[in-house]
Design an enzyme around this catalytic site. Sequence first.
Site, PDB file in Angstrom:
ATOM      1  N   ARG A 282       0.856  -1.179   0.000  1.00 53.44           N
ATOM      2  CA  ARG A 282       0.000   0.000   0.000  1.00 53.44           C
ATOM      3  C   ARG A 282       0.901   1.241   0.000  1.00 53.44           C
ATOM      4  O   ARG A 282       1.428   1.644   1.027  1.00 53.44           O
ATOM      5  CB  ARG A 282      -0.884  -0.021   1.247  1.00 53.44           C
ATOM      6  CG  ARG A 282      -2.010   0.987   1.239  1.00 53.44           C
ATOM      7  CD  ARG A 282      -2.608   1.113   2.622  1.00 53.44           C
ATOM      8  NE  ARG A 282      -1.749   1.917   3.482  1.00 53.44           N
ATOM      9  CZ  ARG A 282      -1.590   1.736   4.787  1.00 53.44           C
ATOM     10  NH1 ARG A 282      -2.196   0.745   5.400  1.00 53.44           N
ATOM     11  NH2 ARG A 282      -0.803   2.529   5.494  1.00 53.44           N
ATOM     12  N   HIS A 286      -3.828   4.258   4.517  1.00 53.57           N
ATOM     13  CA  HIS A 286      -4.924   3.303   4.667  1.00 53.57           C
ATOM     14  C   HIS A 286      -6.228   3.937   4.205  1.00 53.57           C
ATOM     15  O   HIS A 286      -6.962   3.376   3.403  1.00 53.57           O
ATOM     16  CB  HIS A 286      -5.028   2.864   6.120  1.00 53.57           C
ATOM     17  CG  HIS A 286      -6.187   1.969   6.403  1.00 53.57           C
ATOM     18  ND1 HIS A 286      -6.263   0.679   5.944  1.00 53.57           N
ATOM     19  CD2 HIS A 286      -7.345   2.195   7.081  1.00 53.57           C
ATOM     20  CE1 HIS A 286      -7.399   0.133   6.331  1.00 53.57           C
ATOM     21  NE2 HIS A 286      -8.078   1.041   7.021  1.00 53.57           N
ATOM     22  N   TYR A 295       4.149   5.443  11.271  1.00 47.88           N
ATOM     23  CA  TYR A 295       4.419   4.049  11.632  1.00 47.88           C
ATOM     24  C   TYR A 295       5.233   3.275  10.603  1.00 47.88           C
ATOM     25  O   TYR A 295       5.523   2.100  10.820  1.00 47.88           O
ATOM     26  CB  TYR A 295       3.111   3.314  11.923  1.00 47.88           C
ATOM     27  CG  TYR A 295       2.094   3.342  10.792  1.00 47.88           C
ATOM     28  CD1 TYR A 295       2.199   2.495   9.690  1.00 47.88           C
ATOM     29  CD2 TYR A 295       1.013   4.217  10.835  1.00 47.88           C
ATOM     30  CE1 TYR A 295       1.275   2.514   8.662  1.00 47.88           C
ATOM     31  CE2 TYR A 295       0.070   4.251   9.812  1.00 47.88           C
ATOM     32  CZ  TYR A 295       0.200   3.393   8.733  1.00 47.88           C
ATOM     33  OH  TYR A 295      -0.730   3.436   7.717  1.00 47.88           O
TER      34      TYR A 295
END
Length: 388
Positions: A282, A286, A295
């Site tokens: 990805r 998100h 993160y």
Amino acid sequence: MTDPEATSGFGPDLADVFGPRPSDGGTELIQLLTPEGERVHHPEFDLDFPEEQVRGFYRDMVLARRLDVEATALQRHGELGLWAQLLGQEAAQIGAGRALAPQDFVFPTYREHGVAWCRGVDPVKLLSLFRGVDQGSWDPAEHNFHLYTIVIGAQTLHATGYAMGVQRDGLVGTGDPDRDVAVVAHFGDGASSQGDVNEAFVFAASYNAPVVFFCQNNQWAISEPIERQSRIPLYQRARGFGFPGLRVDGNDVLATYSVMKAALQRAREGQGPTLVEAYTYRMGAHTTTDDPTRYRLIEDVEHWKLKDPIARVEAFLRRKGVASDEFFAGVAAEADDLGEMLRRECHALPDPDPRAIFDHVYAEQTAELQAQQDGFAAYLDSFEEAAR
């Protein structure tokens, strides 16, 4: 002293019995097109791809990415409440979508914009859902593509139940290529940790249901890395439920298409479920409420940009000399037209009639719901009377 339980993850005694934690090392990644655009071959999943088909894959991926980019921009400008990005997953979605037969049925998550494109869903209807003016306005029966599912993993049970239904309707294993049906359940690596997904695996295996579980492993369940979710590669989980699992390069549209064609045909023939893990990444967030810089490392993102699914098909087409500069310019112009249309149509979407919330609750209106609808209509009318 080193704590053996901390290092092995199995405990001091079990580590000696079972050995170290399993890893991805040695697992086969099915690939037909390298990141550099070089065509390679596979003994089981090789196909001949006509030039026109590969050009079609390229066009689909470019337009799916433009839809994603435009929708993200619209959300940033306050025109959408939310958007779930697919950036980097175009090959997985287009490969899976184009492998479908017309009669196959798809149960998506909330990110399958590329599959929706392949099934002929108007992309403006995707925008209207995320704008909040409806709850999904396309007809699932028209496109054989269900409405988006927000509850993580629930669609895998829906897909398995539907597959069991078509099986009992005699639409599996007849040998008629225009009649036999396969069902696809899309989900992500994060959803694989949900109980619903594992329950769907149990029922699909028990009833030999004609369903393909297509997991887009983009390696992040929001902010949780795949290493925290599974001790083995995801595709190997299928073995424990009694059906095959395969891992395909999810940034390779040719390999994804080939593997899905085989898995879907297996389901239609009555040979039961398959788990396909499309190993991808990805590259975006998100959703538009997420900040992935908190993160994950930018170095990882840059590494995966070198495996861009669109760039590798362009490299292949140029290497083979089967697509001209005019072709690429034409696709880019088509993407610009799509972007302009999406902006225009999104801004023009009307606010919904509040009364419409009752329209599609049941196929046939119940007396109780009709009474609620009449009461709500009277309540709304009271504001108009007060304004006079």
